[in-house]
Structures are given as C-alpha cells and as structure tokens.
Enzyme design. Structure first.
Site, PDB file in Angstrom:
ATOM      1  N   THR A 109       0.811  -1.226   0.000  1.00  0.00           N
ATOM      2  CA  THR A 109       0.000   0.000   0.000  1.00  0.00           C
ATOM      3  C   THR A 109       0.841   1.271   0.000  1.00  0.00           C
ATOM      4  O   THR A 109       0.321   2.356  -0.272  1.00  0.00           O
ATOM      5  CB  THR A 109      -0.894   0.032   1.248  1.00  0.00           C
ATOM      6  OG1 THR A 109      -0.064   0.132   2.420  1.00  0.00           O
ATOM      7  CG2 THR A 109      -1.741  -1.222   1.343  1.00  0.00           C
ATOM      8  N   ASP A 201      18.084   2.684  -1.438  1.00  0.00           N
ATOM      9  CA  ASP A 201      17.543   2.678  -0.081  1.00  0.00           C
ATOM     10  C   ASP A 201      18.614   3.168   0.882  1.00  0.00           C
ATOM     11  O   ASP A 201      19.648   2.518   1.055  1.00  0.00           O
ATOM     12  CB  ASP A 201      17.091   1.262   0.295  1.00  0.00           C
ATOM     13  CG  ASP A 201      16.404   1.219   1.651  1.00  0.00           C
ATOM     14  OD1 ASP A 201      17.091   1.426   2.668  1.00  0.00           O
ATOM     15  OD2 ASP A 201      15.187   0.978   1.688  1.00  0.00           O
ATOM     16  N   ASP A 204      19.615   0.674   3.704  1.00  0.00           N
ATOM     17  CA  ASP A 204      20.423  -0.446   3.212  1.00  0.00           C
ATOM     18  C   ASP A 204      21.843  -0.006   2.918  1.00  0.00           C
ATOM     19  O   ASP A 204      22.817  -0.712   3.240  1.00  0.00           O
ATOM     20  CB  ASP A 204      19.795  -1.032   1.953  1.00  0.00           C
ATOM     21  CG  ASP A 204      18.555  -1.866   2.254  1.00  0.00           C
ATOM     22  OD1 ASP A 204      18.342  -2.216   3.421  1.00  0.00           O
ATOM     23  OD2 ASP A 204      17.798  -2.151   1.307  1.00  0.00           O
TER      24      ASP A 204
END
Length: 210
Positions: A109, A201, A204
């Site tokens: 979502t 990211d 990350d």
C-alpha cells in the site's frame, strides 16, 4: 523559516551528495558522508533559532554576548535511516534531546505502519527537528509529524537528504506549517515509491543490508 522547501545548494553539500549517489560508494564511505552532510544541512535548518543575550567576561572585559534561548532543542529520528543524520547533528548540537519514531512502509500500500514512538517531554516548548534521509511518498514523514503534533510539538522542522516532488506536495498538504530542508529535489518516484535518480535505499546503503 517561512519557505516550505529549502534546497541547500552549498558546493560541499552537492559534492558529497554526488559521491553518495554513486552505486560504487562503499557502506563505510556512505555512512561517513551522511554524517558530514548532516552537519552542513543542520547549519541551515537551525539558522533561525531564537537567541538571547548573556553577560560574560572575556580575557579583556565584560560584554553582553549572544546565546541560544529557551529549552534544549529536540532531534527526532525516523527509524531506521534517520539515525544516519542524527549522529552528525548531535556532534553539532550535543545538548539536544533525542526522540525516535519507528515507521515502516507497507510494500503493497506504500502506507506507513507505526511500531515505536519514544519522545522527550515538553515538546511544545522546544524546537523539534525530525530527520529522515528520504522524503519519497511523504506518507511516513507526514505520519511522523502527526505523532509529534499529538505529543504537543508546535515548532517543527523536517530535515532530509533527498526529496521527491510527490513527497514535498504530500507534506505541504498535510503540514504546511513544517518547513523542509533538503540537499536535493529529485525528479520523481518510480512505481515502487523510490526516489529517481535518488541513491537507492538509504538504510540499506548505510547499514550494508538488502
């Protein structure tokens, strides 16, 4: 700060950001650069802090000298990637109080899910700076600011490394009273909600995870 969005175009900020964007930059270098760039961005986000005067004695004479006014400021890290910005700013403002808001993005979502919130007291009397490297969809950032306002914060600023136009628009809609300071306003979000051209990211790349 009156402008809703401030892009810090200082040459050192832009140079360091370019190295961070490079996919071949190591985890250690990325982490160090994030610490360095956070201090340069913090210089801008704290530009209009309230001041007062204090009498001191220099080796030469007495004088009235400027000092920060009011309660200690609060830094709020939006976990987990916000911690990369937090470390550098704390070196600049070691007396700051620190809070944490834990949100993750549901991959289906793209909506934020809260899992942790721990904030210092008396937020209404303090400058509160929320930090998160990426302002992508803006959903997590807006949710974090919701939590800060529910806890009483009134003077809030948002500091990020990169912003997407969609995230800036979402924040302006949800929190028009919260100025945003960033190093770059990128082109767009891709279909997965990542900033393009971006840097991947941030969490990350900071922690060496995937």
């Amino acid at each position: 700060m009156s402008e809703h969005l401030t892009v810090v175009t200082h040459p050192l900020v832009q140079h360091k950001l370019t190295i961070m964007r490079d996919k071949d930059t190591s985890t250690a270098s990325f982490r160090q650069l994030l610490r360095e760039i956070s201090q340069l961005l913090a210089y801008e986000v704290t530009r209009e802090m309230a001041m007062t005067m204090k009498q001191i004695e220099t080796p030469m004479c007495a004088m009235d000298a400027p000092v920060l006014a009011g309660r200690k400021m609060v830094l709020v890290s939006i976990l987990r990637a916000g911690n990369g910005l937090l470390d550098g700013i704390l070196e600049l403002v070691p007396s700051a109080r620190v809070g944490f808001v834990g949100l993750y993005r549901d991959e289906e979502t793209l909506q934020p899910v809260q899992y942790y919130c721990k904030l210092p007291p008396d937020l209404g009397d303090r400058l509160v700076i929320a930090v998160d490297p990426m302002l992508a969809t803006g959903n997590s950032s807006a949710a974090a600011i919701d939590l800060l306002k529910q806890a009483g914060a009134r003077n809030i600023r948002f500091l990020c490394l990169l912003a997407a136009p969609e995230g800036v628009a979402r924040m302006k809609e949800a929190h028009p009273d919260v100025p945003i300071v960033t190093a770059a306003l990128d082109e767009r979000l891709n279909e997965k909600g990542y900033i393009v051209p971006g840097l991947g990211d941030a969490g990350d790349r900071m922690f060496g995870t995937r």
